[in-house]
Enzyme design. Structure first.
Site, PDB file in Angstrom:
ATOM      1  CG  ASP A   1      10.218  17.956 -33.999  1.00  0.00           C
ATOM      2  OD1 ASP A   1       9.148  18.602 -34.011  1.00  0.00           O
ATOM      3  OD2 ASP A   1      11.297  18.456 -34.365  1.00  0.00           O
TER       4      ASP A   1
ATOM      5  CD  GLU B   1       9.405  24.169 -34.087  1.00  0.00           C
ATOM      6  OE1 GLU B   1       9.486  25.403 -34.029  1.00  0.00           O
ATOM      7  OE2 GLU B   1       9.981  23.421 -33.261  1.00  0.00           O
TER       8      GLU B   1
HETATM    9  C1  LIG Z   1       6.861  41.956 -21.534  1.00  0.00           C
HETATM   10  C2  LIG Z   1       6.451  40.607 -21.901  1.00  0.00           C
HETATM   11  C3  LIG Z   1       7.566  39.687 -22.078  1.00  0.00           C
HETATM   12  C4  LIG Z   1       7.191  38.589 -22.943  1.00  0.00           C
HETATM   13  C5  LIG Z   1       8.318  37.721 -23.161  1.00  0.00           C
HETATM   14  C6  LIG Z   1       8.076  36.659 -24.124  1.00  0.00           C
HETATM   15  C7  LIG Z   1       7.967  35.344 -23.448  1.00  0.00           C
HETATM   16  C8  LIG Z   1       8.193  34.262 -24.387  1.00  0.00           C
HETATM   17  C9  LIG Z   1       7.074  33.359 -24.397  1.00  0.00           C
HETATM   18  C10 LIG Z   1       7.051  32.339 -25.164  1.00  0.00           C
HETATM   19  C11 LIG Z   1       8.122  31.994 -26.130  1.00  0.00           C
HETATM   20  C12 LIG Z   1       8.175  30.510 -26.277  1.00  0.00           C
HETATM   21  C13 LIG Z   1       8.424  30.139 -27.649  1.00  0.00           C
HETATM   22  C14 LIG Z   1       8.106  28.682 -27.829  1.00  0.00           C
HETATM   23  C15 LIG Z   1       8.310  28.284 -29.202  1.00  0.00           C
HETATM   24  C16 LIG Z   1       9.683  27.682 -29.405  1.00  0.00           C
HETATM   25  C17 LIG Z   1       9.907  27.358 -30.829  1.00  0.00           C
HETATM   26  C18 LIG Z   1      11.352  27.002 -31.105  1.00  0.00           C
HETATM   27  O1  LIG Z   1      12.111  26.632 -30.245  1.00  0.00           O
HETATM   28  N1  LIG Z   1      11.767  27.136 -32.339  1.00  0.00           N
HETATM   29  C19 LIG Z   1      13.095  26.876 -32.821  1.00  0.00           C
HETATM   30  C20 LIG Z   1      12.918  26.566 -34.297  1.00  0.00           C
HETATM   31  C21 LIG Z   1      14.169  26.361 -35.051  1.00  0.00           C
HETATM   32  C22 LIG Z   1      14.564  27.300 -35.929  1.00  0.00           C
HETATM   33  C23 LIG Z   1      15.704  27.102 -36.699  1.00  0.00           C
HETATM   34  C24 LIG Z   1      16.437  25.947 -36.558  1.00  0.00           C
HETATM   35  C25 LIG Z   1      16.022  24.999 -35.662  1.00  0.00           C
HETATM   36  C26 LIG Z   1      14.873  25.196 -34.907  1.00  0.00           C
HETATM   37  C27 LIG Z   1      13.970  28.100 -32.651  1.00  0.00           C
HETATM   38  O2  LIG Z   1      13.518  29.231 -32.804  1.00  0.00           O
HETATM   39  O3  LIG Z   1      15.168  27.919 -32.388  1.00  0.00           O
HETATM   40 ZN   LIG Z   2       7.980  24.170 -30.362  1.00  0.00          ZN
HETATM   41 ZN   LIG Z   3      11.156  23.902 -29.284  1.00  0.00          ZN
END
Ligand SMILES: CCCCCCCC/C=C\CCCCCCCC(=O)N[C@@H](Cc1ccccc1)C(=O)O
Ligand SMILES: [Zn+2]
Ligand SMILES: [Zn+2]
Length: 478
Positions: A102, A166
């Site tokens: 999704d 997700e």
């Molecule tokens: C010094 C170094 C710095 C590093 C920084 C970090 C950089 C970040 C890199 C990657 C992060 C990307 C994350 C991708 C995953 C996204 C997952 C997501 O969006 N999850 C949702 C899930 C969710 C939870 C609760 C309700 C609805 C959806 C979220 O967390 O909102």
């Molecule tokens: Zn994701």
């Molecule tokens: Zn996402």
């Protein structure tokens, strides 16, 4: 360091080389996946037509995966997919690869090309899901398809779990798959999911990319704050209204960041590992955090991404109040989304928040909460971590820094925490800060090269996981 020894006689390794025709098929398959708008809107509210279409689509583009006798395919929760790939050696503990099909909504506005077009421009495939997370869905199945075409038979069993919700909590996808695996008594050696990348340009004075493997994940607390007051005529207003009281409360929350937790875990470990890569004087600062910790901690707060690594963040995401222009509002409500640092608990955050608001007229309602995830091992003995390292070395020889980190968002992997102690959130692709902003934003895109390398990485990873060698300890000379 890492995985050692020569295992017993085994099938020859299959080189990760793909023909020009295969490379074209690979990218065209990804484009087709992007064109199916598998949008999640709210829990239980998805584009079910698109999800069903996606199920058909993967059957068409990965026929070998679906017809292989040692692979069992199950649809779970109507639209999620679980593949069980039976390995030839039952003594090896299985592992699991996760991804989600999704995507978040994508209104056309601001996009250079329509978000569900999957158009290719200047070597990039554009569209919602190209980084989050259809790239992984397609790359996992693509790598497996290509391995099977080359007659690959795995030694170690593994699962592939593709959730369909997700983006709205995973309650119908990941949670159901997890319950199913638990009922079957499955215990996993490790899990690999989305959640971090090869970061390029995130730290100003670090001129090379580094792979951050997230070994923990922040928790969350969605808190609704509510104020009720007696309604009345706006011509003779009281001193304070429900809106004024609530606005002041959430403003206090915004103005009072929760404590900086630097000094209690992973970011320090990450900076220490990176220290030698910086030139003077930053190298000295990062390798002597016992002395420069307070300075570094303040510097981390200054950038909104690194700030998210060192503290529980506070985001006021919703505000609702008022019923008519000339009525004193009876009620005001606001929702605040906290992302909880792994060194804190939901309860601790709740206490801190109540103390900051410090107003008895404000009621607190916990909408939902999730504790931060435990820190998965990243030492020499950690099989999942070491396999990612090993595969990085061969597929990305130019990336010589690998460090454990925290995932600042939440992933489906949290629903599988009882099945393993090793959860690694890592996508083997380069990511710049600009690309980071495109995730859930506009002009999300992946370079064809990045996608091909992701397929290559998984192709290699699956073969590397067939090792029966436990990771070996590094012998330090005294
Ligand atoms: C010094 C170094 C710095 C590093 C920084 C970090 C950089 C970040 C890199 C990657 C992060 C990307 C994350 C991708 C995953 C996204 C997952 C997501 O969006 N999850 C949702 C899930 C969710 C939870 C609760 C309700 C609805 C959806 C979220 O967390 O909102
Ligand atoms: Zn994701
Ligand atoms: Zn996402």
């Amino acid at each position: 360091k890492g995985l050692g020894g020569k295992g017993p006689q085994r099938a020859p390794r299959i080189p990760s080389e793909f023909s020009p025709e295969e490379r074209v098929t690979m990218k065209e398959s990804l484009k087709g996946a992007i064109q199916i708008p598998t949008v999640s809107f709210n829990p239980g509210e998805y584009n079910t037509t698109a999800l069903a279409e996606f199920g058909q689509y993967i059957r068409e583009v990965f026929p070998t995966v679906f017809k292989t006798s040692f692979i069992q395919h199950e649809v779970v929760g109507e639209y999620s997919h679980l593949f069980t790939v039976q390995g030839s050696d039952p003594s090896l503990q299985p592992y699991m690869l996760l991804a989600h099909i999704d995507v978040v909504p994508a209104p056309d506005q601001g996009w250079e090309v329509p978000p569900f077009s999957g158009l290719e421009r200047d070597g990039f495939i554009y569209g919602r899901g190209t980084l989050d997370n259809k790239n992984s869905v397609m790359a996992i199945l693509q790598a497996l398809e290509l391995l099977l075409i080359r007659n690959y038979i795995p030694r170690r069993s593994f699962f592939i779990a593709l959730g369909h919700d997700e983006e709205v909590s995973g309650a119908n996808g990941a949670q159901k798959i997890s319950a199913l695996l638990q009922a079957r008594g499955v215990q996993l050696a490790f899990i690999v999911d989305e959640g971090s990348f090869i970061l390029d340009g995130f730290i100003p004075s670090l001129n090379k990319p580094f792979a951050m493997i997230s070994v923990s994940e922040k928790g969350s607390l969605n808190l609704m704050l509510q104020v009720n007051m007696t309604p009345g005529h706006s011509s003779a207003p009281p001193e304070e209204t429900s809106i004024g009281i609530l606005a002041a409360a959430v403003s206090r929350l915004e103005q009072t960041p929760l404590p900086n937790m630097f000094g209690s875990g992973l970011p320090e470990m990450m900076l220490q590992q990176l220290a030698t890569e910086f030139s003077f004087p930053v190298n000295i600062v990062f390798s002597n955090l016992w002395l420069f910790g307070p300075l570094v901690s303040r510097l981390m707060e200054r950038n909104y991404i690194t700030n998210a690594l060192v503290r529980t963040t506070t985001a006021i995401t919703m505000f609702k109040a008022g019923i008519k222009v000339n009525v004193i509002p009876p009620m005001a409500q606001s929702t605040v989304n906290f992302r909880i640092h792994p060194a804190q608990t939901v309860q601790e955050v709740l206490e801190l928040v109540k103390n900051i608001v410090a107003d008895d007229r404000v009621q607190f309602h916990v909408l939902n909460a999730f504790e931060p995830l435990p820190v998965s091992p990243s030492d020499d003995q950690a099989l999942g971590y070491q396999l990612i390292r090993q595969t990085l070395q061969s597929v990305f020889p130019e990336v010589n820094i690998v460090a454990p980190g925290i995932c600042i968002a939440q992933t489906d992997s949290r629903h599988y925490a009882h099945l393993t102690t090793g959860i690694y959130r890592f996508n083997p692709i380069y990511l710049t800060p600009q690309e980071f902003r495109s995730i859930h934003g506009i002009n999300e895109k992946i370079s064809v090269r990045n996608y091909e390398t992701q397929v290559k990485f998984i192709f290699e990873f699956i073969q590397n996981a067939d090792t029966d060698q436990e990771p070996v300890s590094h012998l330090h000379e005294l």
